[in-house]
Design an enzyme around this catalytic site. Sequence first.
Site, PDB file in Angstrom:
ATOM      1  N   GLU A  40      -7.841   9.353   9.928  1.00 28.76           N
ATOM      2  CA  GLU A  40      -6.893  10.445   9.703  1.00 28.76           C
ATOM      3  C   GLU A  40      -7.490  11.766  10.205  1.00 28.76           C
ATOM      4  OE1 GLU A  40      -4.504  12.446   5.898  1.00 28.76           O
ATOM      5  OE2 GLU A  40      -6.426  11.449   5.579  1.00 28.76           O
ATOM      6  N   LYS A 106       3.211  11.762   7.951  1.00 22.70           N
ATOM      7  CA  LYS A 106       2.774  11.397   6.603  1.00 22.70           C
ATOM      8  C   LYS A 106       3.808  11.815   5.562  1.00 22.70           C
ATOM      9  CE  LYS A 106      -1.334  11.941   3.622  1.00 22.70           C
ATOM     10  NZ  LYS A 106      -2.642  12.651   3.534  1.00 22.70           N
ATOM     11  N   CYS A 140      -3.558   7.525   4.575  1.00 19.01           N
ATOM     12  CA  CYS A 140      -4.364   7.909   3.422  1.00 19.01           C
ATOM     13  C   CYS A 140      -3.616   7.840   2.084  1.00 19.01           C
ATOM     14  CB  CYS A 140      -4.953   9.305   3.662  1.00 19.01           C
ATOM     15  SG  CYS A 140      -6.461   9.637   2.695  1.00 19.01           S
TER      16      CYS A 140
END
Length: 255
Positions: A40, A106, A140
């Site tokens: 990431e 995300k 994540c």
Amino acid sequence: MKIALIQSDLTWENASKNRSNFENKIQQIDSEVNLIVLPEMFSTGFTMNAPAVAETMQGETVLWMQSMAKQKNAAITGSLIIVENEQYYNRMLFVFPSGEIEFYDKRHLFSLAEEDKFYTRGTQKVIVEYLDWKICLQICYDLRFPVFARNVENYDLLLYVANWPKVRTNAWDALLKARAIENLSYVVGVNRIGLDAHNYEHIGHSQVVDFLGNFILEPQETASVFVVELDKNIMLEMRKKLDFLSDKDQFEIKI
């Protein structure tokens, strides 16, 4: 599918140095791989200083990813900070060997670090089709939200890129294995190592888990490139034998 996981330290907010570091590691991959996975925010580290380091979809890091994908004849994926229409995104790019790009923004922004105050969350779950594999892209903190990752599309590979700190490594390990078992899917998790600018330590634990929760690659703590090969047919046969996905709940996620 043969996949290279690149686990590395990151230089804080220095895209040029990070690109050079990853390029050296990519060039050292001596076997033919189909997919290369970076962490990431691999070009900057997990920073909230988006205005200073954000790039466009025509910027140097995106062009670099396209160049690397063409040179290695392999897809490359990882997330970076992208600016569009004066909004900032933690965007996971999937760059095909042809240079074509698909991306996922995300969805679950890490409010504990105020990521939600600096970035715009994504609204779409993204499944990329590549070499007859369906690959679900996740970043994540998404790992903590199993409903969003639920395998209602019969994807084959669940892919997480992360800047996950050492203090919560137990959660990283447990949740990656849980996502694999509950979705009868391969799971790949690629994390960084080293200290960031806020003195948070990262010890990696990049790993690959099969559809039954067994390690194909056990959690790793060193800076290196790890290559694994996944067999889709073995997974599909197990899904026929253990037809758990047919009993999954039907639901709708409200954006």
